[in-house]
Design an enzyme around this catalytic site. Structure first.
Site, PDB file in Angstrom:
ATOM      1  N   HIS A 168      -7.675   9.740  -1.364  1.00 46.94           N
ATOM      2  CA  HIS A 168      -6.888   9.675  -0.131  1.00 46.94           C
ATOM      3  C   HIS A 168      -7.588  10.331   1.061  1.00 46.94           C
ATOM      4  O   HIS A 168      -7.525   9.824   2.183  1.00 46.94           O
ATOM      5  CB  HIS A 168      -5.516  10.320  -0.358  1.00 46.94           C
ATOM      6  CG  HIS A 168      -4.473   9.865   0.603  1.00 46.94           C
ATOM      7  ND1 HIS A 168      -3.127   9.993   0.352  1.00 46.94           N
ATOM      8  CD2 HIS A 168      -4.555   9.283   1.826  1.00 46.94           C
ATOM      9  CE1 HIS A 168      -2.439   9.490   1.373  1.00 46.94           C
ATOM     10  NE2 HIS A 168      -3.281   9.070   2.279  1.00 46.94           N
TER      11      HIS A 168
ATOM     12  N   TYR B 152       3.012   9.901  -0.216  1.00 50.87           N
ATOM     13  CA  TYR B 152       4.134   9.339   0.521  1.00 50.87           C
ATOM     14  C   TYR B 152       5.461   9.601  -0.173  1.00 50.87           C
ATOM     15  O   TYR B 152       6.521   9.431   0.436  1.00 50.87           O
ATOM     16  CB  TYR B 152       3.961   7.827   0.713  1.00 50.87           C
ATOM     17  CG  TYR B 152       2.673   7.404   1.378  1.00 50.87           C
ATOM     18  CD1 TYR B 152       1.918   8.303   2.135  1.00 50.87           C
ATOM     19  CD2 TYR B 152       2.207   6.106   1.241  1.00 50.87           C
ATOM     20  CE1 TYR B 152       0.730   7.904   2.726  1.00 50.87           C
ATOM     21  CE2 TYR B 152       1.012   5.707   1.837  1.00 50.87           C
ATOM     22  CZ  TYR B 152       0.281   6.601   2.575  1.00 50.87           C
ATOM     23  OH  TYR B 152      -0.890   6.204   3.158  1.00 50.87           O
TER      24      TYR B 152
ATOM     25  N   LYS C 133      -2.973   6.081  -4.226  1.00 52.42           N
ATOM     26  CA  LYS C 133      -4.066   6.994  -3.883  1.00 52.42           C
ATOM     27  C   LYS C 133      -3.957   8.337  -4.607  1.00 52.42           C
ATOM     28  O   LYS C 133      -2.856   8.796  -4.925  1.00 52.42           O
ATOM     29  CB  LYS C 133      -4.057   7.242  -2.370  1.00 52.42           C
ATOM     30  CG  LYS C 133      -4.039   5.965  -1.529  1.00 52.42           C
ATOM     31  CD  LYS C 133      -3.896   6.256  -0.056  1.00 52.42           C
ATOM     32  CE  LYS C 133      -3.720   4.973   0.754  1.00 52.42           C
ATOM     33  NZ  LYS C 133      -2.346   4.417   0.631  1.00 52.42           N
TER      34      LYS C 133
ATOM     35  N   ASP D 231       0.842  -1.198   0.000  1.00 55.02           N
ATOM     36  CA  ASP D 231       0.000   0.000   0.000  1.00 55.02           C
ATOM     37  C   ASP D 231       0.875   1.246   0.000  1.00 55.02           C
ATOM     38  O   ASP D 231       1.684   1.448   0.902  1.00 55.02           O
ATOM     39  CB  ASP D 231      -0.897   0.009   1.238  1.00 55.02           C
ATOM     40  CG  ASP D 231      -1.784   1.238   1.302  1.00 55.02           C
ATOM     41  OD1 ASP D 231      -2.949   1.141   0.874  1.00 55.02           O
ATOM     42  OD2 ASP D 231      -1.317   2.292   1.779  1.00 55.02           O
TER      43      ASP D 231
END
Length: 281
Positions: free
Chosen positions: A115, A57, A82, A52
Site C-alpha cells: 500500500h 479502508y 493491499k 479496488d
C-alpha cells in the site's frame, strides 16, 4: 435522468506484464464505510468488473458481500486489495493476506499491492508477495504510492516486476516522469483520486472541454486518464454518479485537449506524500 448503460462490454482491458488482463476502469471504495456493499453491487449491476479495496479502508468484508450480492460469477470480477503499513512494518505479510481473504470470503485476489513504501520493509514484503504469486493465491502483484527511487531500489532483488503502480494522479498532479518510468519497466499506471478529490471541477480548461463534448468535467478527466493509458478507479457511493462516471468510452479527446489538461500540472497533492508520511494505514 441518467441512462443505465451497461459498460462491461465497452471497458477496455490492458495486458499486464503477467500476461493477465485488467479492466482500465473500476470502482474505488476508499472510506466508503457502511455504503460499500451497496455501492459495489450497484457498480457491478451497471457493468463494472473491477473493485479496488484495502485492509486500511476497513471495508473488505463489505466489498466481498457486495460482490456476492450482485450474483455475478467471481471469475468476472477483478479484485484488488493491499498490504497495510502496520502489517508491512511488523513483517506480517502472510498473516495479513490470509486475513484479507477471510474478510473478503475469497480464495484469491486478482491484484495485491504494497500500500505504501515502508522503505525498510519493501524487500522482505515484496519477496513474500512473489511467493503468494507463485502459489497461485494472487493473480498479479504490484505496488502503490511508489516513487521512481523506490522502484529503482527494487530492481536488484525483485524476480517479478510489479504489474501495477497505483498512484495519486489527476490534472493538478500529472506525474508524467513517474508514469514514463513505470512504462519503461513494463509497469501499468493506475490512478487513485483521479478526480483530485473534487478540487478540479471549477477549472476553466476542464469546463471548456466538457462543454465542447457535452460531458461532465468528471467524465472529461476520467477520459483523459484513459487517453494516457492509465487505469482509473473513481470513488462514489451514489448510484447516479457511479453510472455517469463510467460513461466515458463513447467519446475521445483530441491530442490538443490532452495537452491542455497536461499543462494544468501544479504538482499538487491532495493525499499524502509517499516520501513524507507518518501514519498507521
Amino acid at each position: 435522468m441518467i441512462e443505465k448503460k451497461k459498460t462491461a462490454d465497452t471497458i477496455p482491458q490492458v495486458k499486464l506484464n503477467s500476461g493477465n488482463l485488467m479492466p482500465m476502469y473500476g470502482l474505488g471504495v476508499s472510506q466508503a464505510d457502511e455504503a460499500t456493499a451497496d455501492a459495489v453491487m450497484i457498480a457491478i449491476e451497471n457493468g463494472y468488473r473491477m473493485i479496488d479495496t484495502a485492509k486500511a479502508y476497513g471495508n473488505e468484508k463489505e466489498v466481498g458481500e457486495g460482490i456476492r450480492r450482485s450474483g455475478i460469477n467471481r471469475k468476472e470480477i477483478f479484485l484488488t486489495t493491499k498490504l497495510s503499513v502496520p502489517d508491512m512494518t511488523a513483517g506480517r505479510a502472510r498473516e495479513a493476506f490470509e486475513q484479507s481473504l477471510e474478510r473478503l470470503k475469497m480464495d484469491y485476489v486478482n491484484l495485491y499491492l504494497l500500500h505504501w513504501p515502508v522503505v525498510e520493509q519493501i524487500e522482505s514484503s515484496w519477496k513474500q508477495l512473489e511467493d503468494f504469486y507463485r502459489q497461485g493465491l494472487i493473480r498479479n502483484i504490484g505496488v502503490s504510492n511508489f516513487q521512481i527511487h523506490h522502484l529503482k531500489d527494487m530492481v536488484p532483488y525483485m524476480t517479478i516486476t510489479p504489474a501495477v503502480n497505483q498512484i495519486e494522479c489527476h490534472p493538478l498532479l500529472v506525474q508524467a516522469e513517474l508514469r514514463d518510468f513505470c512504462e519503461e519497466l513494463g509497469i501499468i499506471n493506475e490512478a487513485w483520486s483521479p478526480l483530485g478529490r473534487a478540487n478540479i471541477f471549477d477549472e476553466p480548461v476542464l469546463k471548456s472541454i466538457a462543454q465542447h463534448h457535452d460531458r461532465t468535467v468528471a467524465q472529461v478527466v476520467l477520459r483523459w486518464h484513459i487517453e494516457h493509458g492509465t487505469i482509473v478507479i473513481p470513488k462514489s457511493t451514489k448510484r447516479e454518479r457511479i453510472i455517469e462516471n463510467s460513461q466515458i468510452f463513447d467519446f475521445s479527446l483530441t491530442q490538443e485537449e490532452v495537452n491542455k489538461i497536461d499543462a494544468m500540472d501544479k504538482h499538487q497533492r491532495f493525499g499524502s506524500d509517499p516520501d513524507n508520511f507518518h501514519f498507521d494505514v
